[in-house]
Design an enzyme around this catalytic site. Structure first.
Site, PDB file in Angstrom:
ATOM      1  N   ARG A 123       0.779  -1.239   0.000  1.00 38.19           N
ATOM      2  CA  ARG A 123       0.000   0.000   0.000  1.00 38.19           C
ATOM      3  C   ARG A 123       0.815   1.297   0.000  1.00 38.19           C
ATOM      4  O   ARG A 123       0.242   2.376   0.155  1.00 38.19           O
ATOM      5  CB  ARG A 123      -0.988   0.043   1.173  1.00 38.19           C
ATOM      6  CG  ARG A 123      -2.011  -1.069   1.180  1.00 38.19           C
ATOM      7  CD  ARG A 123      -3.199  -0.741   2.059  1.00 38.19           C
ATOM      8  NE  ARG A 123      -2.818  -0.500   3.443  1.00 38.19           N
ATOM      9  CZ  ARG A 123      -3.663  -0.039   4.372  1.00 38.19           C
ATOM     10  NH1 ARG A 123      -4.905   0.221   4.047  1.00 38.19           N
ATOM     11  NH2 ARG A 123      -3.255   0.140   5.607  1.00 38.19           N
ATOM     12  N   ASP A 124       2.122   1.230  -0.193  1.00 40.73           N
ATOM     13  CA  ASP A 124       2.891   2.481  -0.234  1.00 40.73           C
ATOM     14  C   ASP A 124       4.112   2.330  -1.140  1.00 40.73           C
ATOM     15  O   ASP A 124       5.237   2.630  -0.745  1.00 40.73           O
ATOM     16  CB  ASP A 124       3.309   2.901   1.174  1.00 40.73           C
ATOM     17  CG  ASP A 124       3.669   4.381   1.255  1.00 40.73           C
ATOM     18  OD1 ASP A 124       3.306   5.134   0.319  1.00 40.73           O
ATOM     19  OD2 ASP A 124       4.299   4.802   2.241  1.00 40.73           O
ATOM     20  N   ILE A 125       3.874   1.888  -2.358  1.00 38.25           N
ATOM     21  CA  ILE A 125       4.962   1.711  -3.321  1.00 38.25           C
ATOM     22  C   ILE A 125       5.253   3.055  -3.981  1.00 38.25           C
ATOM     23  O   ILE A 125       4.369   3.662  -4.588  1.00 38.25           O
ATOM     24  CB  ILE A 125       4.578   0.656  -4.371  1.00 38.25           C
ATOM     25  CG1 ILE A 125       4.376  -0.701  -3.686  1.00 38.25           C
ATOM     26  CG2 ILE A 125       5.648   0.547  -5.455  1.00 38.25           C
ATOM     27  CD1 ILE A 125       3.620  -1.697  -4.517  1.00 38.25           C
ATOM     28  N   ASN A 129      10.611   4.242  -1.405  1.00 37.85           N
ATOM     29  CA  ASN A 129      10.509   2.974  -0.687  1.00 37.85           C
ATOM     30  C   ASN A 129      11.110   1.799  -1.447  1.00 37.85           C
ATOM     31  O   ASN A 129      10.833   0.643  -1.125  1.00 37.85           O
ATOM     32  CB  ASN A 129       9.044   2.678  -0.345  1.00 37.85           C
ATOM     33  CG  ASN A 129       8.544   3.521   0.813  1.00 37.85           C
ATOM     34  OD1 ASN A 129       9.338   4.125   1.528  1.00 37.85           O
ATOM     35  ND2 ASN A 129       7.239   3.567   0.999  1.00 37.85           N
ATOM     36  N   THR A 162       0.516   7.007   0.151  1.00 42.20           N
ATOM     37  CA  THR A 162       1.045   8.273  -0.328  1.00 42.20           C
ATOM     38  C   THR A 162       0.157   8.795  -1.443  1.00 42.20           C
ATOM     39  O   THR A 162      -0.045   8.104  -2.446  1.00 42.20           O
ATOM     40  CB  THR A 162       2.488   8.111  -0.836  1.00 42.20           C
ATOM     41  OG1 THR A 162       3.312   7.669   0.245  1.00 42.20           O
ATOM     42  CG2 THR A 162       3.033   9.428  -1.365  1.00 42.20           C
TER      43      THR A 162
END
Length: 233
Positions: A123-125, A129, A162
């Site tokens: 859920r935050d690629i 990261n 994000t």
């Protein structure tokens, strides 16, 4: 290297530097006093379900989690330290070409396959990261936004991720699943190749059709799995 970690707060490790301290989670770099190797230590007051699951995973495109240990104010996690540059740092020197972007995304797909096999949605690629290590492997990091998929839920509890990289369903429309991460991978590819979000500039090269399918607003029209996406790459 597999180590038996005991009394992780004081005796075995020395502080090197702080990386983050917010929202009930402190992330620091520590050095093992016997081996001189660096590790990431995460002190958190939050649930460690994700890290407990990550301990069981072995994937070159994910940092190894050595253990989760109880502490006076929560839990501490010892995680592999990845030496390298983030994709965001690489992009500060220029955009990716198709071949290089393809290799990075294939590594991300490998990481996601390992996560999804355990029901974990990242859920935050985003470029910040993903670390390119000294061997050229793309390593997906930062599990602050990750969750375990629950088949009985109709939507996520709250938005985490994000803005810009997050899929529409992360805003509470439906529950996030594997296709949520696929959406973010599509945005990632476009940003790596153009320097812009797809809403501002769409890539027009050979990977454009793949990107368009990844970022479809309707999850049913995206790739159904990272295996399918990987094979298209």
């Amino acid at each position: 290297m597999d180590l038996e970690f005991n009394n992780i707060v004081t005796e075995q490790f020395s502080f090197v530097k702080a990386l983050s301290d917010k929202n009930g989670k402190r992330i620091i770099v520590v050095r093992h006093n016997r081996t001189d190797e660096k590790y990431i230590r995460i002190d958190t007051a939050h649930d460690t379900e994700i890290y407990d699951a990550l301990k069981k995973l072995k994937c070159n495109n994910l940092p190894k989690v050595y253990g989760v240990f109880p502490g006076p104010d929560g839990n501490s996690v010892i995680e592999e330290y990845i030496d390298g540059l983030t994709v965001a740092q690489v992009m500060s020197e220029g955009l990716y070409g198709e071949s290089a972007a393809r290799e990075v995304v294939k590594g991300v797909c490998n990481a996601l396959y390992a996560l999804h096999s355990r029901g974990i949605i990242h859920r935050d690629i985003k470029p910040e990261n993903i670390i390119i290590d000294k061997n050229g492997n793309a390593v997906l990091i930062d599990f602050d936004a990750a969750r375990v998929y629950k088949s009985y839920k109709t939507q996520d509890t709250s938005f985490v991720g994000t803005s810009g990289f997050a899929a529409p369903e992360q805003y509470g429309i439906t529950q996030t699943d594997e296709r949520t991460d696929i959406f973010s991978v599509g945005v990632l590819m476009n940003v790596m190749l153009t320097g812009e979000h797809p809403s501002r500039k769409m890539y027009g090269g050979r990977l454009s059709k793949i990107i368009e399918k990844c970022i479809n607003v309707d999850p049913e029209k995206r790739y159904s799995s990272v295996v399918e996406l990987y094979n298209k790459l």
